[in-house]
Write a protein that holds these residues in place. Structure first.
Motif, short mmCIF file in Angstrom:
data_model
loop_
_atom_site.label_atom_id
_atom_site.label_comp_id
_atom_site.label_asym_id
_atom_site.label_seq_id
_atom_site.Cartn_x
_atom_site.Cartn_y
_atom_site.Cartn_z
N ASP A 183 -3.84 33.62 22.36
CA ASP A 183 -2.55 33.03 21.97
C ASP A 183 -1.79 32.79 23.69
O ASP A 183 -1.41 31.56 23.92
CB ASP A 183 -1.72 33.53 21.10
N ARG A 184 -1.90 33.85 24.10
CA ARG A 184 -1.01 33.80 25.72
C ARG A 184 -1.95 32.52 26.57
O ARG A 184 -1.16 31.84 27.37
CB ARG A 184 -1.27 35.11 26.30
N GLU A 185 -3.18 32.42 26.52
CA GLU A 185 -3.82 31.70 27.22
C GLU A 185 -3.60 30.31 26.90
O GLU A 185 -3.50 29.33 27.74
CB GLU A 185 -5.49 31.87 27.18
N ARG A 186 -3.50 30.21 25.35
CA ARG A 186 -3.13 28.65 24.94
C ARG A 186 -1.70 28.31 25.46
O ARG A 186 -1.81 27.14 25.92
CB ARG A 186 -3.20 28.77 23.30
N ARG A 187 -0.84 29.19 25.50
CA ARG A 187 0.49 28.85 25.93
C ARG A 187 0.49 28.77 27.51
O ARG A 187 1.12 27.74 27.91
CB ARG A 187 1.59 29.88 25.59
N ILE A 191 1.38 24.87 29.17
CA ILE A 191 2.69 25.05 30.10
C ILE A 191 1.98 24.37 31.39
O ILE A 191 2.80 23.66 32.19
CB ILE A 191 3.07 26.49 30.55
N ASN A 192 0.83 24.56 32.02
CA ASN A 192 0.10 23.92 32.99
C ASN A 192 0.07 22.44 32.90
O ASN A 192 0.26 21.61 33.62
CB ASN A 192 -1.27 24.82 33.48
N ALA A 193 -0.47 22.21 31.68
CA ALA A 193 -0.62 20.56 31.36
C ALA A 193 0.63 19.97 31.40
O ALA A 193 0.88 18.86 32.01
CB ALA A 193 -1.35 20.37 29.95
N ASP A 194 1.71 20.32 30.92
CA ASP A 194 3.04 20.10 30.90
C ASP A 194 3.61 19.77 32.28
O ASP A 194 4.19 18.59 32.78
CB ASP A 194 4.04 20.75 30.02
N ALA A 195 3.39 20.87 33.20
CA ALA A 195 3.84 20.62 34.51
C ALA A 195 3.03 19.55 35.08
O ALA A 195 3.52 19.04 36.07
CB ALA A 195 3.43 22.01 35.18
N GLU A 196 1.64 19.54 35.10
CA GLU A 196 1.04 18.36 35.52
C GLU A 196 1.20 16.92 35.06
O GLU A 196 1.47 16.05 35.90
CB GLU A 196 -0.48 18.66 35.22
#
Length: 263
Positions: A183-187, A191-196
């Protein structure tokens, strides 16, 4: 004759004192006394302080009114979602009716203990694992209500019930650890995809601005050169215009001109 009367009076006085001493009782501040006369409860509950009973006829039972802290032994059960757990708790209770606690139940401490264990096993079977781990306040209230309902007739009031610990099998602990890590890896990926995505939108807006103002691209190029020169002074940066590469690519793709026609 006078001596016999004095002796008799002394004997009566001594007997009276002995009788009074034999019937004297002291009830402490945190206690209440219940008097049984020939097996029956007589009078009101004795208040704290000095009191007397009839020797060989009355029997005084003292009841402690302090709050009792009783641990509930760990109970093993299967939750509603088929997980084996061991749960232990603690119950806080006190006697509010001394006469009922003595007359209505043989041993009110043992009765409260058995009722608490039975109620705890019932709560385990009705709850899911997530409720036992994260929603303990609601379970505590339900457990308190289940114990307090029959305890009222015993002259006992349940003040509070708390679930202390929930023990899980080792396999379940490892599974939950893997689930939490996933779950932590998914979040983190979200977050990284949203930042990109946000960065790409900003870069697109910047490209539009630079296309309208060619001087802005030149200023940005100079800023990049300054940043590189500040980190490594021995590095030589030669800006190469991208437009020249595009011009050469277009020139290479164009077909050669046809040969001139002969005379």
């Amino acid at each position: 004759m006078l001596q016999e009367l004095v002796t008799a009076a002394v004997a009566v006085g001594v007997g009276g004192v002995a009788y009074l001493v034999a019937g004297a009782r002291v009830v402490k501040q945190y206690e209440r006394g219940v008097v049984f006369r020939l097996g029956r409860v007589v009078g009101d509950v004795r208040s704290p302080g000095f009191t007397t009973v009839i020797p060989a006829v009355d029997r005084l039972r003292k009841v402690n009114l302090q709050i009792v802290t009783m641990p509930i032994p760990a109970q093993e059960g299967i939750t509603r979602d088929n997980v084996t757990v061991r749960v232990d708790a603690v119950v806080y209770f006190r006697v509010v009716d001394a006469a009922a606690a003595i007359v209505n139940v043989e041993d009110y401490r043992f009765a409260v203990s058995q009722m608490a264990q039975t109620s705890l096993r019932s709560i385990i079977g009705k709850s899911e694992l997530d409720d036992l781990l994260s929603n303990r306040e609601k379970l505590n209230e339900g457990l308190e209500l289940m114990i307090d309902s029959p305890a009222i007739g015993w002259g006992v009031q349940i003040d509070r019930v708390e679930i202390k610990d929930v023990s899980l099998p080792e396999s379940m602990k490892r599974s939950m650890a893997r689930q939490a890590e996933a779950d932590r890896e998914r979040r983190a990926r979200i977050i990284n995809a949203d930042a990109e995505l946000q960065a790409s939108k900003k870069l697109s807006e910047a490209a539009k601005e630079m296309s309208d103002q060619p001087a802005a691209l030149q200023l940005r190029l100079l800023q990049t050169v300054v940043a590189v020169a500040a980190e490594k002074n021995s590095t030589l940066v030669l800006p190469f215009p991208v437009e020249l590469l595009r011009f050469l690519e277009k020139a290479q793709q164009q077909p050669p001109p046809p040969p001139p026609a002969g005379p």
